[in-house]
Enzyme design. Structure first.
Site, PDB file in Angstrom:
ATOM      1  N   LYS A 178      -8.887  -1.395   9.920  1.00 49.99           N
ATOM      2  CA  LYS A 178      -9.640  -0.433   9.444  1.00 49.99           C
ATOM      3  C   LYS A 178     -10.644   0.178  10.356  1.00 49.99           C
ATOM      4  CE  LYS A 178      -7.986  -0.150   5.109  1.00 49.99           C
ATOM      5  NZ  LYS A 178      -7.168   1.094   4.871  1.00 49.99           N
ATOM      6  N   TYR A 183      -8.155  -7.950   8.806  1.00 49.91           N
ATOM      7  CA  TYR A 183      -8.317  -6.554   7.882  1.00 49.91           C
ATOM      8  C   TYR A 183      -9.388  -5.437   8.568  1.00 49.91           C
ATOM      9  CZ  TYR A 183      -9.194  -3.517   3.834  1.00 49.91           C
ATOM     10  OH  TYR A 183      -9.464  -2.245   3.028  1.00 49.91           O
ATOM     11  N   THR A 228      -9.505  -2.543  -8.143  1.00 44.66           N
ATOM     12  CA  THR A 228      -8.089  -2.003  -8.246  1.00 44.66           C
ATOM     13  C   THR A 228      -7.311  -3.285  -8.187  1.00 44.66           C
ATOM     14  OG1 THR A 228      -7.793  -1.693  -5.804  1.00 44.66           O
ATOM     15  CG2 THR A 228      -8.532   0.145  -6.783  1.00 44.66           C
ATOM     16  N   VAL A 276     -14.069  -1.446  -4.412  1.00 46.48           N
ATOM     17  CA  VAL A 276     -13.377  -0.573  -5.536  1.00 46.48           C
ATOM     18  C   VAL A 276     -12.537  -1.573  -6.409  1.00 46.48           C
ATOM     19  CG1 VAL A 276     -12.397   1.447  -5.981  1.00 46.48           C
ATOM     20  CG2 VAL A 276     -13.279   1.204  -3.821  1.00 46.48           C
ATOM     21  N   GLY A 301       0.974   5.369  -1.346  1.00 47.70           N
ATOM     22  CA  GLY A 301       0.408   4.231  -2.040  1.00 47.70           C
ATOM     23  C   GLY A 301      -0.070   4.691  -3.522  1.00 47.70           C
TER      24      GLY A 301
HETATM   25  P1  NDP Z   1      -4.178  -1.258  -4.775  1.00 48.90           P
HETATM   26  O1  NDP Z   1      -3.742  -2.649  -4.261  1.00 48.90           O
HETATM   27  O2  NDP Z   1      -4.416  -0.970  -6.075  1.00 48.90           O
HETATM   28  O3  NDP Z   1      -3.068   0.115  -4.149  1.00 48.90           O
HETATM   29  C1  NDP Z   1      -2.450   0.001  -2.921  1.00 48.90           C
HETATM   30  C2  NDP Z   1      -1.376   0.843  -2.732  1.00 48.90           C
HETATM   31  O4  NDP Z   1      -0.833   0.755  -1.139  1.00 48.90           O
HETATM   32  C3  NDP Z   1      -0.251   0.673  -3.817  1.00 48.90           C
HETATM   33  O5  NDP Z   1       0.350   1.594  -4.299  1.00 48.90           O
HETATM   34  C4  NDP Z   1       0.939  -0.128  -2.899  1.00 48.90           C
HETATM   35  O6  NDP Z   1       2.014   0.180  -3.310  1.00 48.90           O
HETATM   36  C5  NDP Z   1       0.660   0.586  -1.655  1.00 48.90           C
HETATM   37  N1  NDP Z   1       1.279  -0.165  -0.441  1.00 48.90           N
HETATM   38  C6  NDP Z   1       0.728  -1.203   0.178  1.00 48.90           C
HETATM   39  N2  NDP Z   1       1.457  -1.675   0.993  1.00 48.90           N
HETATM   40  C7  NDP Z   1       2.427  -0.931   1.093  1.00 48.90           C
HETATM   41  C8  NDP Z   1       3.444  -0.850   2.063  1.00 48.90           C
HETATM   42  N3  NDP Z   1       3.802  -1.605   2.927  1.00 48.90           N
HETATM   43  N4  NDP Z   1       4.330   0.197   1.923  1.00 48.90           N
HETATM   44  C9  NDP Z   1       4.065   1.361   0.864  1.00 48.90           C
HETATM   45  N5  NDP Z   1       2.874   1.372   0.148  1.00 48.90           N
HETATM   46  C10 NDP Z   1       2.211   0.283   0.224  1.00 48.90           C
HETATM   47  O7  NDP Z   1      -5.718  -1.212  -3.846  1.00 48.90           O
HETATM   48  P2  NDP Z   1      -6.225   0.159  -3.317  1.00 48.90           P
HETATM   49  O8  NDP Z   1      -6.026   1.461  -4.574  1.00 48.90           O
HETATM   50  O9  NDP Z   1      -7.547  -0.382  -3.652  1.00 48.90           O
HETATM   51  O10 NDP Z   1      -6.014   0.420  -2.000  1.00 48.90           O
HETATM   52  C11 NDP Z   1      -5.795   1.843  -1.476  1.00 48.90           C
HETATM   53  C12 NDP Z   1      -6.247   1.786   0.108  1.00 48.90           C
HETATM   54  O11 NDP Z   1      -7.732   1.851  -0.047  1.00 48.90           O
HETATM   55  C13 NDP Z   1      -5.937   0.650   1.026  1.00 48.90           C
HETATM   56  O12 NDP Z   1      -5.579   1.310   2.202  1.00 48.90           O
HETATM   57  C14 NDP Z   1      -7.082  -0.022   1.087  1.00 48.90           C
HETATM   58  O13 NDP Z   1      -7.114  -0.901   2.343  1.00 48.90           O
HETATM   59  C15 NDP Z   1      -8.260   0.863   0.770  1.00 48.90           C
HETATM   60  N6  NDP Z   1      -9.504   0.359   0.370  1.00 48.90           N
HETATM   61  C16 NDP Z   1      -9.743  -0.323  -0.800  1.00 48.90           C
HETATM   62  C17 NDP Z   1     -10.766  -0.873  -1.269  1.00 48.90           C
HETATM   63  C18 NDP Z   1     -11.319  -1.523  -2.243  1.00 48.90           C
HETATM   64  O14 NDP Z   1     -12.145  -2.226  -2.452  1.00 48.90           O
HETATM   65  N7  NDP Z   1     -10.146  -1.722  -3.362  1.00 48.90           N
HETATM   66  C19 NDP Z   1     -12.268  -0.339  -0.394  1.00 48.90           C
HETATM   67  C20 NDP Z   1     -11.948   0.165   0.837  1.00 48.90           C
HETATM   68  C21 NDP Z   1     -10.646   0.757   1.108  1.00 48.90           C
HETATM   69  P3  NDP Z   1       3.201  -0.697  -3.528  1.00 48.90           P
HETATM   70  O15 NDP Z   1       2.780  -2.026  -3.964  1.00 48.90           O
HETATM   71  O16 NDP Z   1       4.037  -0.038  -4.656  1.00 48.90           O
HETATM   72  O17 NDP Z   1       4.176  -0.541  -2.250  1.00 48.90           O
HETATM   73  C1  8X3 Z   2     -12.019  -3.021   1.049  1.00 51.76           C
HETATM   74  C2  8X3 Z   2     -13.670  -3.379   1.069  1.00 51.76           C
HETATM   75  O1  8X3 Z   2     -15.396  -4.880   1.701  1.00 51.76           O
HETATM   76  O2  8X3 Z   2     -13.610  -5.923   0.676  1.00 51.76           O
HETATM   77  O3  8X3 Z   2     -11.744  -2.440   2.023  1.00 51.76           O
HETATM   78  O4  8X3 Z   2     -13.372  -5.220   2.880  1.00 51.76           O
HETATM   79  S1  8X3 Z   2     -13.915  -5.085   1.468  1.00 51.76           S
END
Ligand code: NDP
Ligand code: 8X3
Length: 253
Positions: free
Chosen positions: A157, A153, A188, A186, A9
């Site tokens: 997790k 979700y 993103t 975060v 990702g």
């Molecule tokens: P983004 O959406 O910015 O990034 C997610 C990444 O995961 C992308 O690069 C996407 O790539 C990849 N991805 C998603 N589904 C697939 C799939 N089926 N196969 C391959 N790649 C996949 O989100 P974040 O950077 O925020 O998320 C990254 C991680 O952090 C996740 O696991 C999320 O649950 C976790 N997280 C995020 C938080 C937040 O608030 N943002 C808080 C806590 C945890 P592509 O679309 O090119 O496949």
């Molecule tokens: C992402 C954080 O609080 O939106 O994992 O579930 S929250």
């Protein structure tokens, strides 16, 4: 120092920020995702800026056969993977249990849980052969506490949290470190994906507080991965200063 770091990702958000951070420290990178054009652009930028080698692998982590095939075919010079960052994942929808979409639930479980398992099982033989390695799983505060309309979700997790603990115990004998990183909000593409492209709703998710950035998480992951070989951070929950839990925020007036 030149390690091989595999980041799933890496086409956006936390994964992309990790790629930039580890590249800036001259590591070789394997970056994965489904959006090949984003991965190719990042590869070109990082190779040019930091003079490192980057391999892009395009696959959907939900596709077990694709994951297995990709890693079976990994060129020999890329097999000595030192660090695996299991980051690929997503939330889809924020609906009450009775209204939520079964397809959304399946996609979250297939990506966040099955995908992490497929990648880990495919990469582990390379670490076992080296008798060392570090697996860093990206969980969430949503994997520590359930919140309203977070249902599946959160469940995905919580599973990541349990799998992380299980890996740490089972891989102890193999000298493989296992770390769980659990971020709060975060900013993103996460919310844009969760709310299915509804940009105003996605943006409103961060109203009234300063969320973490992807770079904050990348710095933390980098720190955890660069400790002496006898030190392992097991579990780390990280929120912005205006967030205390999935529920409590100190929002601006
Ligand atoms: P983004 O959406 O910015 O990034 C997610 C990444 O995961 C992308 O690069 C996407 O790539 C990849 N991805 C998603 N589904 C697939 C799939 N089926 N196969 C391959 N790649 C996949 O989100 P974040 O950077 O925020 O998320 C990254 C991680 O952090 C996740 O696991 C999320 O649950 C976790 N997280 C995020 C938080 C937040 O608030 N943002 C808080 C806590 C945890 P592509 O679309 O090119 O496949
Ligand atoms: C992402 C954080 O609080 O939106 O994992 O579930 S929250």
């Amino acid at each position: 120092m030149n390690k091989i770091v595999l980041i799933t990702g890496a086409s956006s958000g936390i994964g992309k920020a990790c790629a930039i951070k580890f590249a800036s420290a001259k590591n070789s990178l394997i970056i994965t995702g489904r959006r090949i054009e984003k991965l190719s652009k990042l590869k070109d930028e990082l190779e040019k800026e930091y003079g490192i080698k980057v391999l892009t692998l395009c696959f959907d982590v939900q596709d077990r056969k694709a994951v297995v095939t990709v890693f079976k075919g990994l060129p020999n010079q890329w097999k000595k993977i030192d660090i695996l960052i299991n980051n690929a994942g997503l939330a889809l929808g924020r609906d009450s249990f009775e209204n939520a979409d079964l397809d959304d639930w399946e996609t979250m479980l297939n990506s966040n849980v099955h995908g992490l398992l497929y990648v880990s099982k495919s990469v582990l033989p390379f670490m076992l052969a080296q008798k060392k390695g570090h697996i860093i799983n990206i969980g969430s505060v949503a994997g520590k506490e359930v919140y309203e309309k977070g249902n599946v979700y959160c469940a995905s997790k919580f599973a990541v949290d349990a799998i992380t603990k299980a890996m740490r115990i089972d891989l102890l004998k193999n000298n493989i470190k296992v770390t769980g990183i659990h971020p709060g909000a975060v900013e993103t593409e996460f919310s844009l994906v969760r709310f299915k492209g509804e940009s105003s709703i996605a943006k409103a998710a961060y109203d009234g507080f300063t969320p973490l950035t992807a770079e904050d998480i990348a710095e933390t992951i980098y720190y955890c991965s660069n400790l002496p070989s006898h030190v392992c951070i097991n579990d780390l929950v990280i929120t912005c200063t205006q967030q205390a839990s999935t529920y409590y925020f100190n929002k601006n007036e």
